[in-house]
Each structure stands twice: as C-alpha cells, then as structure tokens.
Scaffold this motif. Structure first.
Motif, PDB file in Angstrom:
ATOM      1  N   VAL A 164      18.492  29.227 107.722  1.00  0.00           N
ATOM      2  CA  VAL A 164      17.964  29.258 109.366  1.00  0.00           C
ATOM      3  C   VAL A 164      17.227  30.609 109.077  1.00  0.00           C
ATOM      4  O   VAL A 164      17.539  31.382 109.339  1.00  0.00           O
ATOM      5  CB  VAL A 164      19.022  29.063 110.143  1.00  0.00           C
ATOM      6  CG1 VAL A 164      18.402  29.014 111.503  1.00  0.00           C
ATOM      7  CG2 VAL A 164      19.929  27.819 109.944  1.00  0.00           C
ATOM      8  N   LYS A 169      12.294  32.123 117.123  1.00  0.00           N
ATOM      9  CA  LYS A 169      13.634  31.745 117.727  1.00  0.00           C
ATOM     10  C   LYS A 169      14.411  32.952 117.844  1.00  0.00           C
ATOM     11  O   LYS A 169      15.556  32.633 118.532  1.00  0.00           O
ATOM     12  CB  LYS A 169      14.043  30.532 116.997  1.00  0.00           C
ATOM     13  CG  LYS A 169      13.491  29.301 117.242  1.00  0.00           C
ATOM     14  CD  LYS A 169      13.374  28.450 118.524  1.00  0.00           C
ATOM     15  CE  LYS A 169      12.880  27.007 118.681  1.00  0.00           C
ATOM     16  NZ  LYS A 169      12.997  26.527 120.192  1.00  0.00           N
ATOM     17  N   VAL A 177      25.929  32.653 118.907  1.00  0.00           N
ATOM     18  CA  VAL A 177      25.132  31.784 117.973  1.00  0.00           C
ATOM     19  C   VAL A 177      24.788  30.732 118.469  1.00  0.00           C
ATOM     20  O   VAL A 177      25.308  29.823 119.125  1.00  0.00           O
ATOM     21  CB  VAL A 177      26.095  31.712 116.784  1.00  0.00           C
ATOM     22  CG1 VAL A 177      25.751  30.857 115.594  1.00  0.00           C
ATOM     23  CG2 VAL A 177      26.699  32.851 116.095  1.00  0.00           C
ATOM     24  N   ASP A 178      23.190  30.284 118.275  1.00  0.00           N
ATOM     25  CA  ASP A 178      22.911  29.036 118.677  1.00  0.00           C
ATOM     26  C   ASP A 178      23.425  27.961 118.095  1.00  0.00           C
ATOM     27  O   ASP A 178      23.350  27.815 116.764  1.00  0.00           O
ATOM     28  CB  ASP A 178      21.401  29.202 118.552  1.00  0.00           C
ATOM     29  CG  ASP A 178      20.569  30.298 119.344  1.00  0.00           C
ATOM     30  OD1 ASP A 178      21.122  30.350 120.502  1.00  0.00           O
ATOM     31  OD2 ASP A 178      19.594  30.653 119.091  1.00  0.00           O
ATOM     32  N   TRP A 180      22.327  24.923 117.723  1.00  0.00           N
ATOM     33  CA  TRP A 180      21.268  24.168 116.513  1.00  0.00           C
ATOM     34  C   TRP A 180      21.287  24.846 115.204  1.00  0.00           C
ATOM     35  O   TRP A 180      21.292  23.911 114.183  1.00  0.00           O
ATOM     36  CB  TRP A 180      20.134  23.882 117.109  1.00  0.00           C
ATOM     37  CG  TRP A 180      19.265  25.190 117.449  1.00  0.00           C
ATOM     38  CD1 TRP A 180      19.275  25.932 118.795  1.00  0.00           C
ATOM     39  CD2 TRP A 180      18.496  26.129 116.409  1.00  0.00           C
ATOM     40  NE1 TRP A 180      18.659  27.163 118.339  1.00  0.00           N
ATOM     41  CE2 TRP A 180      18.197  27.125 116.911  1.00  0.00           C
ATOM     42  CE3 TRP A 180      18.255  25.824 115.142  1.00  0.00           C
ATOM     43  CZ2 TRP A 180      17.322  28.207 116.354  1.00  0.00           C
ATOM     44  CZ3 TRP A 180      17.415  26.823 114.491  1.00  0.00           C
ATOM     45  CH2 TRP A 180      17.148  28.129 115.294  1.00  0.00           C
ATOM     46  N   ALA A 181      21.539  26.048 115.160  1.00  0.00           N
ATOM     47  CA  ALA A 181      21.631  26.888 113.783  1.00  0.00           C
ATOM     48  C   ALA A 181      22.797  26.583 112.991  1.00  0.00           C
ATOM     49  O   ALA A 181      22.610  25.924 111.885  1.00  0.00           O
ATOM     50  CB  ALA A 181      21.539  28.326 114.011  1.00  0.00           C
ATOM     51  N   GLU A 182      24.139  26.593 114.008  1.00  0.00           N
ATOM     52  CA  GLU A 182      25.175  25.998 113.281  1.00  0.00           C
ATOM     53  C   GLU A 182      25.239  24.658 112.782  1.00  0.00           C
ATOM     54  O   GLU A 182      25.713  24.242 111.465  1.00  0.00           O
ATOM     55  CB  GLU A 182      26.350  26.494 113.922  1.00  0.00           C
ATOM     56  CG  GLU A 182      26.790  27.740 114.173  1.00  0.00           C
ATOM     57  CD  GLU A 182      28.161  28.168 114.928  1.00  0.00           C
ATOM     58  OE1 GLU A 182      28.943  28.603 114.241  1.00  0.00           O
ATOM     59  OE2 GLU A 182      28.089  27.624 115.995  1.00  0.00           O
ATOM     60  N   HIS A 209      18.167  19.362 113.296  1.00  0.00           N
ATOM     61  CA  HIS A 209      17.363  20.501 113.878  1.00  0.00           C
ATOM     62  C   HIS A 209      16.542  21.058 112.550  1.00  0.00           C
ATOM     63  O   HIS A 209      16.540  22.644 112.745  1.00  0.00           O
ATOM     64  CB  HIS A 209      18.289  21.607 114.472  1.00  0.00           C
ATOM     65  CG  HIS A 209      19.210  21.050 115.715  1.00  0.00           C
ATOM     66  ND1 HIS A 209      18.534  20.736 116.840  1.00  0.00           N
ATOM     67  CD2 HIS A 209      20.468  20.718 115.657  1.00  0.00           C
ATOM     68  CE1 HIS A 209      19.817  20.146 117.582  1.00  0.00           C
ATOM     69  NE2 HIS A 209      20.692  20.214 116.963  1.00  0.00           N
ATOM     70  N   ALA A 213      15.183  25.078 112.186  1.00  0.00           N
ATOM     71  CA  ALA A 213      15.807  25.775 111.415  1.00  0.00           C
ATOM     72  C   ALA A 213      14.750  26.267 110.312  1.00  0.00           C
ATOM     73  O   ALA A 213      14.910  27.462 109.823  1.00  0.00           O
ATOM     74  CB  ALA A 213      16.977  25.360 110.616  1.00  0.00           C
ATOM     75  N   TYR A 243      25.622  35.247 111.570  1.00  0.00           N
ATOM     76  CA  TYR A 243      24.470  34.978 112.042  1.00  0.00           C
ATOM     77  C   TYR A 243      24.202  36.362 112.812  1.00  0.00           C
ATOM     78  O   TYR A 243      24.846  36.963 113.304  1.00  0.00           O
ATOM     79  CB  TYR A 243      24.284  33.771 112.973  1.00  0.00           C
ATOM     80  CG  TYR A 243      24.669  32.794 112.581  1.00  0.00           C
ATOM     81  CD1 TYR A 243      23.520  31.782 112.157  1.00  0.00           C
ATOM     82  CD2 TYR A 243      25.760  31.948 112.338  1.00  0.00           C
ATOM     83  CE1 TYR A 243      23.578  30.508 111.320  1.00  0.00           C
ATOM     84  CE2 TYR A 243      25.827  30.916 111.575  1.00  0.00           C
ATOM     85  CZ  TYR A 243      24.839  30.062 111.387  1.00  0.00           C
ATOM     86  OH  TYR A 243      25.203  28.832 110.725  1.00  0.00           O
ATOM     87  N   ASN A 247      20.249  33.221 115.497  1.00  0.00           N
ATOM     88  CA  ASN A 247      20.192  32.120 114.570  1.00  0.00           C
ATOM     89  C   ASN A 247      19.873  32.554 113.255  1.00  0.00           C
ATOM     90  O   ASN A 247      19.423  31.660 112.430  1.00  0.00           O
ATOM     91  CB  ASN A 247      19.346  31.327 115.242  1.00  0.00           C
ATOM     92  CG  ASN A 247      17.900  31.594 115.773  1.00  0.00           C
ATOM     93  OD1 ASN A 247      17.243  32.206 114.890  1.00  0.00           O
ATOM     94  ND2 ASN A 247      17.864  31.601 116.977  1.00  0.00           N
ATOM     95  N   SER A 249      20.401  33.252 109.901  1.00  0.00           N
ATOM     96  CA  SER A 249      21.558  32.884 108.954  1.00  0.00           C
ATOM     97  C   SER A 249      21.679  33.965 107.904  1.00  0.00           C
ATOM     98  O   SER A 249      20.905  34.137 107.213  1.00  0.00           O
ATOM     99  CB  SER A 249      21.406  31.381 108.553  1.00  0.00           C
ATOM    100  OG  SER A 249      22.420  31.087 107.466  1.00  0.00           O
TER     101      SER A 249
END
Length: 256
Positions: A164, A169, A177-178, A180-182, A209, A213, A243, A247, A249
């Motif tokens: 990510v 973003k 942690v967002d 969508w990233a996870e 997502h 990402a 993270y 976001n 990673s």
C-alpha cells in the motif's frame, strides 16, 4: 537454499526510525546466514529494459526532498560483483528477458535505506536491478523466477517497494490505520499464502481498494518479483506488517 524477501521501504526516514519493523531489519543479519551477495529490485529504479547495475563502488542517490539533514549525509558504498552481473545477465537471456547493464548508476533510497538497516557495514556485494511497470504481472513473476537458482548459491534476493503506497492518501499525523489499506493487504496476504498467482496477477480487478492502495504499480512490482524467486517451493510467510501515516504499509514477506 537462501530465502528471498520482500521489504517495504516506507519513507526515506525509515533508516533513522526505531520501531518494531526497523528492529526486525536491524536484527536480520544476526538471525540469518550471511549471504555471499545481495540482489535487490528497487521500486525507485524504473527502466523500459531490465537493467543490471555494475558500478564498481556505488554512489548514494538522494532521490527525495524535505527530510532530515542526517539522511543526506548517509552513504552506502557497497561494491558490485562483475561475475554475478554476468551470471544474472545470462540467466535473464536464458529466460528470454531482454537486459542491459549500467556501470555508472548508484543506489537509490529504495535500495540503500533497506540495506543500511540490514547490513550497515556495506561489506557485501550488491547488484541492483530495475523494475518495469509496463510489463504484465505474469512477466514480473517470470523475471523473478529466472533468478531463483541464485538462491542455491547463497545469494540474497530482495524486492524493495510497498504493497500500500499512495502518497496522496497519507495522513502524517495519524496513528490510526485506514480500513481500506488493511482490507487490501489482507486480500494480498490470503493470495500469497495460498500461492494463488492467478488471482494475484489480476489484483487490480479483484482486490478490494486496489486503486487506492496501488495508484501506480512500481512499488507493488517488487513483491511479484520476489515471489517469483520462490516458485519451486511456493511458500510465502508474512514476517511483519504495520502501518505509518494512516496507510503506508510496512511489510516483510519471506519466500522459500
């Protein structure tokens, strides 16, 4: 056989940080056999033809701006290995991968920031390799596969990038942690652990997502390259994931 790895290199300042991820990288040399040489694909070296570095001693490239002054004083004067360069080019040619060598380019921060944490003394030969975002994901995997036999010769192969990685973003103040990233990383994890290359090669269409990402693919490509070097055993193990800035990673994958 020497395992190969994917390391997220995060922001350039990672080399100055002290957290669980950097601790893992700093302890790497004490917990693993010393490699004869290191081959590293960096997301920050893009070429349209696969390029193999062959500088006698690498200059340090500061391909970033606005970070701590200390970063611009760091160097990583590793040397190349001409015999290994020849071998890599021969392997690429054997697998039909067009390739050239570059005898002048230094190490960008995608390479030296990770290596500075892993082997700070810069006393192991390094061969840097470019990435090409215009190839298919299947072709990326095959490029990695072409180098798999180097692992039998105690060569450490690394892909340096980020799963990510969307700078637009980032929230530089966020500790949360967002989601969508996870969600994206969880999907990637499930496919890597199952060695589901068919799904991974179509991650842009299948992964949740994916557009957020991976807005551009150059940071994701090193994961596929590293994965390809583990094609025979097809075993992927997640050693770390965390993270930064909401976001960004930081993950480490081992392939063996």
């Amino acid at each position: 056989m020497m395992p190969s790895y994917f390391f997220a290199h995060g922001a350039p300042s990672i080399v100055l940080e002290d957290n669980e991820y950097t601790k893992l990288l700093k302890q790497f040399k004490d917990n693993n056999p010393r490699p004869k040489a290191i081959v590293i694909f960096s997301a920050h070296w893009e070429e349209n033809v696969q390029t193999v570095s062959a500088a006698k001693t690498y200059e340090t490239i500061y391909d970033f701006g606005g970070f701590q002054d200390e970063l611009y004083q760091m160097t990583y004067p590793a040397q190349s290995d001409r015999v290994l360069v020849d071998q890599i080019q021969n392997l690429f040619s054997k697998y039909g991968v067009d390739n050239v060598r570059n005898e002048t380019r230094g190490l960008d921060h995608g390479a030296w920031a990770v290596l500075k944490l892993l082997y700070p003394d810069a006393d192991i030969p390094v061969i840097a390799l470019s990435v090409n975002r215009y190839l298919s994901n299947e072709q990326q995997y095959e490029i990695g596969k072409a180098l798999e036999e180097l692992r039998e010769q105690d060569v450490l192969i690394i892909g340096s990038g980020g799963t990510v990685h969307n700078l637009r973003k980032l929230n530089w103040q966020s500790e949360a942690v967002d989601g969508w990233a996870e969600q994206f990383d969880n999907w990637i994890q499930s496919k890597l652990e199952a060695w589901d290359t068919a799904a991974l090669f179509q991650y842009r269409d299948l992964a949740p997502h994916a557009g957020e990402a991976v807005p551009t693919s150059e940071h994701f490509i090193p994961l596929l390259l590293a994965m390809g070097t583990g094609d025979s055993a097809r075993n992927a193990q997640l050693l770390h994931r965390s993270y930064q800035y909401g976001n960004l990673s930081l993950s480490c994958w081992q392939f063996n």
